[in-house]
Scaffold this active site. Structure first.
Site, mmCIF file in Angstrom:
data_model
loop_
_atom_site.group_PDB
_atom_site.id
_atom_site.type_symbol
_atom_site.label_atom_id
_atom_site.label_comp_id
_atom_site.label_asym_id
_atom_site.label_seq_id
_atom_site.Cartn_x
_atom_site.Cartn_y
_atom_site.Cartn_z
ATOM 1 N N TYR A 55 0.784 -1.240 0.000
ATOM 2 C CA TYR A 55 0.000 0.000 0.000
ATOM 3 C C TYR A 55 0.814 1.287 0.000
ATOM 4 O O TYR A 55 0.260 2.345 -0.291
ATOM 5 C CB TYR A 55 -0.962 0.012 1.199
ATOM 6 C CG TYR A 55 -2.128 -0.905 0.974
ATOM 7 C CD1 TYR A 55 -3.260 -0.464 0.307
ATOM 8 C CD2 TYR A 55 -2.088 -2.232 1.387
ATOM 9 C CE1 TYR A 55 -4.324 -1.311 0.070
ATOM 10 C CE2 TYR A 55 -3.148 -3.088 1.154
ATOM 11 C CZ TYR A 55 -4.260 -2.622 0.493
ATOM 12 O OH TYR A 55 -5.311 -3.465 0.243
ATOM 13 N N HIS A 75 -3.969 5.326 5.426
ATOM 14 C CA HIS A 75 -3.796 6.639 4.792
ATOM 15 C C HIS A 75 -4.560 6.692 3.469
ATOM 16 O O HIS A 75 -5.233 7.690 3.174
ATOM 17 C CB HIS A 75 -2.306 6.918 4.580
ATOM 18 C CG HIS A 75 -2.015 8.279 4.050
ATOM 19 N ND1 HIS A 75 -1.593 8.485 2.759
ATOM 20 C CD2 HIS A 75 -2.080 9.504 4.632
ATOM 21 C CE1 HIS A 75 -1.414 9.784 2.576
ATOM 22 N NE2 HIS A 75 -1.696 10.426 3.695
ATOM 23 N N ASP A 76 -4.474 5.629 2.678
ATOM 24 C CA ASP A 76 -5.234 5.568 1.418
ATOM 25 C C ASP A 76 -6.735 5.689 1.690
ATOM 26 O O ASP A 76 -7.457 6.394 0.977
ATOM 27 C CB ASP A 76 -4.964 4.259 0.675
ATOM 28 C CG ASP A 76 -3.573 4.175 0.068
ATOM 29 O OD1 ASP A 76 -2.828 5.176 0.113
ATOM 30 O OD2 ASP A 76 -3.224 3.093 -0.453
ATOM 31 N N ASP A 119 -2.491 12.983 6.836
ATOM 32 C CA ASP A 119 -1.038 12.916 6.690
ATOM 33 C C ASP A 119 -0.332 12.813 8.037
ATOM 34 O O ASP A 119 0.614 12.029 8.190
ATOM 35 C CB ASP A 119 -0.523 14.130 5.914
ATOM 36 C CG ASP A 119 -0.870 14.083 4.435
ATOM 37 O OD1 ASP A 119 -1.464 13.075 3.980
ATOM 38 O OD2 ASP A 119 -0.538 15.051 3.720
#
Length: 145
Positions: A55, A75-76, A119
C-alpha cells in the site's frame, strides 16, 4: 511584425497548449514528506515509503505485509474519505507546525484540516513501527493478493 516573430509566437502558443494537457502532479506529496520527516525526526529517507509493501506508493491491494504497510492502507482510506467529502487530497496544501512532539495541523478550511489530519496520522504511524527492508520494492503481483 516580422515573420520570424510570428513563428516564435506560434511556437510558444503551441507549447503552452501542450503543457495544459499535462495532468498536475500531486502537490502535497512534498508537504507530506516534510510531515513524515517531522514525525520520525528524519530517521528514514522519505522515498523509502514510496514503494513499500502493498500500500505504500501508488495503488494498493491485498493484505498489508506488516504494520507499517497497514499505516499506508489506512492513509489511502483516509484520502478516499476526503474525496467523498469533495476534497482533493493529493492537491490540497495545508498548514501544519512541527513541534517537539511531532507535527500538528493548524489549517483553516475543512478540507485542509481533513487532509492534514490524514497525513499527520500516517506520519505518526510510520514513526511508531519498524521498517523492514525486505518489504521495500516487493513483487506486488505475488505478495499482494
Amino acid at each position: 511584425m516580422y515573420p520570424a516573430h510570428l513563428l516564435l509566437l506560434l511556437a510558444v502558443c503551441v507549447s503552452l497548449l501542450g503543457a495544459s494537457a499535462i495532468p498536475p502532479l500531486p502537490l502535497n506529496l512534498a508537504q507530506f514528506a516534510l510531515v513524515i520527516k517531522c514525525a520520525d525526526k528524519g530517521k528514514r529517507p522519505r522515498w523509502h515509503y514510496m514503494d513499500y509493501g502493498c500500500y505504500c506508493g501508488p495503488g494498493g491491494s491485498g493484505t498489508p505485509v506488516d504494520e507499517l504497510d497497514r499505516c499506508c492502507k489506512t492513509h489511502d482510506q483516509c484520502y478516499a474519505q476526503a474525496e467523498k467529502k469533495g476534497c482533493y487530497p493529493k492537491l490540497t496544501m495545508y498548514s501544519y507546525y512541527c513541534g517537539g512532539d511531532g507535527p500538528y495541523c493548524n489549517s483553516k478550511t475543512e478540507c485542509q484540516r481533513f487532509v492534514c489530519d490524514c497525513d499527520v496520522r500516517a506520519a505518526d504511524c510510520f514513526a511508531r513501527y519498524p521498517y523492514n527492508n525486505k518489504n521495500y520494492n516487493i513483487n506486488t503481483s505475488k505478495r499482494c493478493k
